[in-house]
Design a protein around this motif. Structure first.
Motif, short mmCIF file in Angstrom:
data_model
loop_
_atom_site.label_atom_id
_atom_site.label_comp_id
_atom_site.label_asym_id
_atom_site.label_seq_id
_atom_site.Cartn_x
_atom_site.Cartn_y
_atom_site.Cartn_z
N PHE A 109 0.83 -1.20 0.00
CA PHE A 109 0.00 0.00 0.00
C PHE A 109 0.88 1.26 0.00
CE2 PHE A 109 0.69 -1.29 4.36
CZ PHE A 109 1.15 -0.11 4.95
N GLN A 110 0.29 2.38 -0.44
CA GLN A 110 1.03 3.64 -0.55
C GLN A 110 0.31 4.72 0.27
OE1 GLN A 110 3.93 4.31 -2.10
NE2 GLN A 110 4.07 2.09 -2.50
N PRO A 111 1.04 5.45 1.15
CA PRO A 111 0.42 6.56 1.86
C PRO A 111 -0.01 7.65 0.89
CG PRO A 111 2.46 5.91 2.90
CD PRO A 111 2.41 5.19 1.60
N VAL A 112 -1.16 8.18 1.15
CA VAL A 112 -1.70 9.25 0.32
C VAL A 112 -1.71 10.57 1.10
CG1 VAL A 112 -3.76 10.04 -0.90
CG2 VAL A 112 -3.13 7.63 -0.94
N SER A 113 -2.09 10.49 2.35
CA SER A 113 -2.11 11.69 3.20
C SER A 113 -2.18 11.22 4.66
CB SER A 113 -3.31 12.59 2.88
OG SER A 113 -4.51 11.90 3.18
N GLY A 114 -2.07 12.19 5.55
CA GLY A 114 -2.15 11.81 6.96
C GLY A 114 -2.67 12.95 7.82
N LYS A 115 -2.97 12.62 9.05
CA LYS A 115 -3.42 13.62 10.02
C LYS A 115 -2.75 13.35 11.35
CE LYS A 115 -8.04 14.36 8.12
NZ LYS A 115 -9.48 14.21 8.34
N MET A 228 -3.94 7.87 5.53
CA MET A 228 -4.78 7.29 4.49
C MET A 228 -3.85 6.60 3.50
SD MET A 228 -7.82 8.07 5.38
CE MET A 228 -8.79 7.74 3.91
N VAL A 229 -4.08 5.35 3.21
CA VAL A 229 -3.23 4.60 2.28
C VAL A 229 -4.09 4.04 1.15
CG1 VAL A 229 -1.56 4.01 4.08
CG2 VAL A 229 -3.45 2.46 3.60
N ARG A 230 -3.42 3.94 -0.01
CA ARG A 230 -4.11 3.38 -1.17
C ARG A 230 -3.63 1.95 -1.36
NH1 ARG A 230 -6.65 5.92 -5.07
NH2 ARG A 230 -5.60 7.90 -4.65
N SER A 231 -4.57 1.06 -1.54
CA SER A 231 -4.23 -0.35 -1.71
C SER A 231 -3.68 -0.60 -3.10
CB SER A 231 -5.48 -1.22 -1.47
OG SER A 231 -5.25 -2.52 -1.92
N GLU A 232 -2.71 -1.49 -3.20
CA GLU A 232 -2.20 -1.85 -4.52
C GLU A 232 -3.11 -2.88 -5.19
OE1 GLU A 232 2.15 -2.94 -6.11
OE2 GLU A 232 1.02 -4.59 -5.22
N LEU A 238 -9.31 3.41 -0.45
CA LEU A 238 -8.47 4.14 0.50
C LEU A 238 -8.78 3.62 1.91
CD1 LEU A 238 -8.74 7.83 -0.78
CD2 LEU A 238 -6.79 6.30 -0.96
N ILE A 239 -7.74 3.40 2.67
CA ILE A 239 -7.89 2.83 4.00
C ILE A 239 -7.18 3.73 5.01
CG2 ILE A 239 -7.43 0.81 5.46
CD1 ILE A 239 -7.29 -0.80 2.82
N GLN A 240 -7.82 3.96 6.15
CA GLN A 240 -7.18 4.76 7.21
C GLN A 240 -6.56 3.83 8.24
OE1 GLN A 240 -8.71 8.58 9.05
NE2 GLN A 240 -9.09 7.16 10.72
N ILE A 241 -5.30 4.03 8.45
CA ILE A 241 -4.60 3.22 9.45
C ILE A 241 -3.89 4.16 10.44
CG2 ILE A 241 -4.28 1.23 7.93
CD1 ILE A 241 -1.45 2.19 7.41
N SER A 242 -3.53 3.63 11.58
CA SER A 242 -2.82 4.41 12.59
C SER A 242 -1.39 3.92 12.70
CB SER A 242 -3.51 4.29 13.96
OG SER A 242 -4.78 4.87 13.92
N ALA A 243 -0.50 4.87 12.88
CA ALA A 243 0.90 4.49 13.08
C ALA A 243 1.06 3.84 14.45
CB ALA A 243 1.78 5.73 12.99
N ASN A 244 2.04 2.93 14.48
CA ASN A 244 2.32 2.29 15.77
C ASN A 244 2.86 3.34 16.74
OD1 ASN A 244 1.62 -0.36 15.01
ND2 ASN A 244 3.55 -0.52 13.86
N PRO A 245 2.71 3.07 18.07
CA PRO A 245 3.21 4.04 19.05
C PRO A 245 4.70 4.30 18.86
CG PRO A 245 1.86 2.38 20.10
CD PRO A 245 2.06 1.93 18.69
N GLY A 246 5.08 5.57 19.00
CA GLY A 246 6.49 5.92 18.84
C GLY A 246 7.04 6.50 20.13
#
Lengths: 435, 402
Positions: A109-115, A228-232, A238-246
């Motif tokens: 998948f490819q990131p498209v945007s984020g918040k 927001m990531v785009r599936s290959e 488009l799928i919204q995912i959360s980054a792992n804790p940093g």
């Protein structure tokens, strides 16, 4: 021959009901054949404490549960959170076009945007507005040792920021936050920045947040990166995912001022006040008490009813670090004084009391505050050898929890007009006599 | 098994059942209505409250524990055990409650008289444990102290627990049919704990304030010797006299507690009593004791004593009643006692009215094998402004076997 069961039962009932003990009690104090006098003794700091010192550098801002954003707070404090997000999930589950068998994992998948969503503490902020900026960090930095001046301060070397305060940076987004409207601020992140932040191999990746509103101080309760990531395998999805804790921390300036005559604890990294107890064998309770008891009074554990460290609050030297919320303190024996500052500490010895309100360190200085430590001093005077060696005579006063934030609390220290005292309450008798 | 053996086994079984029944009745009766042993605030004075080791029969008859008809096992009458032809064990269980004027009701439980005897070759050997001084009391004082310029509420509490007993071995024998003699030899025993504590109000002092406590544990010792005679001058009259001489009573601090030893001279105690059979089944009993406590008073750190302490009383015993085929003596009595230790300088006295019953649970033609005695007293103690009313119930169980 066994006694009958009913006999045993009767004995049990009889003993249980008949052997209730009640000692005849008189309320006539004149019948008490003991002459006891209870006196108070206040020992100045110099007569019971040695090797006083303030040590700083305990823990790091990275261990503070909240992040502080500040700009010209109390005219001096600048604080900026710096955050390194965790990587994105390795795969997302996507239903391929025309599939009837369900979702399939997609690792391309490819990131498209984020918040970036900041949840802030709105308590006491009212109708103010705050200008906030989100920037991408461009310099490699170390989350455990980062500070206002240094991007890294490890055994491998010290790496200063090219611009103190986390710069230079690449602006990402800005927002105006109204606390009465929402408790969150959202920064929009472009795909390039999201891709950089998601790359765990980039040491310079990270977000810096600052406010440009003078006189502001905000607390970040929670911070999330949603992408927001785009599936290959299904590019229309488009799928919204959360980054792992940093790792999140904050950098600030200036460093809190210290003084030899001020006993200060708290902050991040935290300061501790340390000293060694050296009790005198006898104490002089003063002429009034000496009229009732034989002076000097021998200091023994069985005579000691109460012992406390009596302090008076002092305005925090650096106003930017004056507490904005209640702060608790604890006193813990230092287990290996020669290894200070790296010595482990024993369990707190004082009876937990209410936390200290912030106004005691700003508008209400010289407020008395006592830390009760009766059992500790009893053990120090007369150790219970059956339980091993006695307690350490070196004590550390520190914030509870440590670190709890930027707040530094101060008390009048040794050599000042209201130096700490040891308040002792003793009862003196000739002992219980024979009839 | 032979017929004699079966009879012996049956008799033994009946004895066990009867002893169990006697014990159960005694415990139930004494335990139910009251809590405690008529404890007294007067135990705070001098060496404590004199706790006489009287059995239930003596209590019921208002007597001094000497000169009763028949044979029995008490420390007060060394010669009275001379007639115990079988091995005998006796135990007295006592509870009671005292209502202190303006105060609470307090009580406790005691075993004031325990004894075992063994006859051999016309002699009777006995071991006895007898109560002597009760030292259970407490004083509580609430006050406001000035500590460092602050007014602090405090509670002072002084508590004395424990008591002193006499443990003796004895010998007795019938010299002739109408004359018996006995001697005892023993020691004081027991422990007294005296504890003082002061508790301060944490609201005004600070959290973590601890109570001040100071204590002393005293162990009693000292030699006690007694002797007595019992005489039947005519068949319907029995009289007895005895004395107890004591070496100094020593109260020594136990190991681990600080304090000095207390040494107190004890008085020579003289006792006399007798029983006259008035009619068939009706007997009059009288008893008196005397001791001079002036020397003891001189040895006290605090307090005074009266010089001559008298105790006298008497009662009637009617043995005509039966219950379920058994003889059930009925008793009434009255008693006056001077308490040796003054209370805040005031003389202390005790008066009581009493009554009681006896049950021969197992008996042969001539000997009771299991006997239960029960007595109840209603009395009062006075010492100046201090007044106490008390109920005291006493039960004694005696079991004999040969």
């Amino acid at each position: 021959m066994r006694p009958p069961v009913w006999f045993l039962a009767t004995i049990a009932v009889a003993v249980g009901s008949g052997c209730a003990d009640a000692v005849p009690t008189s309320s006539d104090g004149g019948r008490i054949p003991v002459d006891a006098e209870t006196i108070e003794v206040r020992l100045p700091f110099s007569s019971f404490a040695r090797d006083y010192q303030i040590l700083s550098g305990f823990q790091s801002p990275a261990e503070v549960p909240t992040l502080t954003i500040a700009h010209e707070w109390a005219g001096e404090l600048e604080s900026r959170p710096v955050i390194r997000f965790g990587s994105l999930p390795d795969v997302v589950n996507v239903i391929p076009p025309g599939s009837t068998t369900g979702a399939q994992p997609d690792s391309m998948f490819q990131p498209v945007s984020g918040k970036v969503i900041l949840r802030l503490d709105t308590l006491g902020l009212g109708e103010q507005r705050f200008e906030l900026e989100a920037d991408a960090i461009l310099t490699p930095w170390h989350s455990e040792t980062v500070s206002w001046e240094l991007a890294a301060d490890t055994l491998g070397g010290r790496l200063p920021w090219p611009e103190p305060g986390g710069g230079p940076v690449r602006p990402v987004d800005s927002a105006t936050w109204f606390p009465i409207v929402a408790d969150s601020v959202v920064f929009d992140i472009d795909s390039l920045t999201v891709t950089e932040w998601a790359d765990a191999d980039l040491p310079d990746r990270g977000l810096r947040v600052r406010t440009t509103t003078p006189g502001s101080r905000l607390s970040v309760r929670r911070l999330d990166l949603r992408v927001m990531v785009r599936s290959e395998i299904n590019p229309d999805t488009l799928i919204q995912i959360s980054a792992n804790p940093g790792r999140a921390t904050f950098i600030y300036t200036p460093t809190p001022l210290v003084s030899d005559t001020v006993l200060m604890v708290g902050g991040a990294p935290a300061a501790r006040a340390l000293f060694r107890i050296e009790l005198p064998e006898t104490v002089d309770p003063g002429p009034e008490a000496c009229a009732r008891v034989s002076c000097p009074v021998s200091l023994s554990a069985d005579r000691l009813l109460f012992a406390s460290l009596a302090l008076r609050t002092f305005p925090t030297l650096s106003p930017g670090f004056a507490p904005v919320d209640s702060v608790a303190v604890q006193v813990r024996p230092v287990l290996a004084p020669p290894r200070l500052p790296r010595s482990p500490l024993s369990a707190p010895i004082q009876v937990a009391g209410p936390p200290l309100p912030p106004e005691w360190f700003s508008t209400e200085p010289q407020t008395p505050y006592e830390i009760g430590m009766t059992n500790y001093f009893r053990s120090l005077i007369q150790p219970d050898t059956t339980r091993g060696p006695g307690p350490s005579s070196t004590l550390a006063i520190l914030a509870d929890p440590e670190p709890s934030g930027l707040d530094v609390i101060s008390f009048f220290g040794p050599g000042s007009e209201a130096a700490p005292e040891l308040r002792l309450i003793l009862t003196v008798t000739d002992g219980v006599s024979i009839p | 098994m032979s017929r004699r053996g079966r009879i012996g086994a049956k008799m033994g079984s009946e004895l066990v059942r009867s002893a169990a029944l006697a014990g159960a009745i005694a415990l139930t009766v004494t335990a139910y209505p009251s809590r405690g042993n008529a404890q007294s605030l007067l135990a705070a004075d001098g060496l404590g409250l004199l706790s006489e080791p009287l059995d239930a029969r003596s209590r019921a008859l208002g007597g001094a524990g000497i000169g009763l008809s028949g044979s029995y096992l008490t420390e007060r009458d060394p010669a009275a055990s001379a007639g115990l032809l079988l091995s005998t064990a006796t135990m007295t269980f006592q509870t009671g409650a005292s209502s202190i004027e303006g105060g609470e009701t307090a009580g406790h439980t005691r075993f004031p008289n325990i004894g075992v005897s063994y006859p051999y070759g016309g002699n009777v050997f006995a071991v006895r444990v007898a109560s002597f001084l009760d030292q259970e009391w407490e004083a509580v004082s609430e006050q406001t102290l000035d500590i460092g310029g602050r007014s602090v509420n405090s509670v002072d509490r002084f508590r004395s627990t424990g008591g002193i007993a006499r443990v003796t071995v004895g010998w007795s024998r019938q010299i002739v049919q109408s004359l018996s003699a006995g001697v005892t030899f023993g020691t004081y025993a027991g422990t007294t704990r005296r504890t003082f504590s002061r508790s301060l109000d944490p609201e005004t002092v600070g959290s973590g304030v601890e109570a001040f406590t100071s204590g002393l544990r005293l162990q009693a010792s000292g030699i006690v010797v007694g002797a007595g005679l019992g005489w039947d001058p005519i068949p319907l009259v029995h009289v007895a006299g005895a004395f107890t001489w004591s070496d100094d009573l020593k109260l020594s601090p136990s190991e681990g507690t600080a304090g000095r030893e207390g040494v107190y001279r004890m008085p020579l105690e003289l006792r006399g009593g007798g029983t006259v059979t008035l009619t068939s089944g009706l007997a009059l009993h009288l008893g008196v004791t005397y001791a001079d406590w002036s020397d003891t008073g001189a040895d006290l750190a605090v307090g005074t004593t009266r010089d001559s302490a008298w105790s006298y009383g008497g009662g009637l015993e009617w043995s005509g009643g039966t219950l379920l085929g058994r003889t059930v003596p009925i008793r009434i009595g009255a008693r006056h006692r001077d308490l040796p230790f003054d209370s805040n300088g005031d003389r202390a006295t005790e008066r009581s009215l009493s009554g009681g019953l006896g049950f021969d649970l197992v008996e042969t033609e001539t000997l009771p094998l299991a006997r239960l005695e029960f007595g109840v007293e209603r009395g009062s103690r006075k010492a100046g402004p201090l007044t106490e009313d008390y109920w005291r119930t006493t039960a004694s169980v005696r079991v004999a076997a040969g």
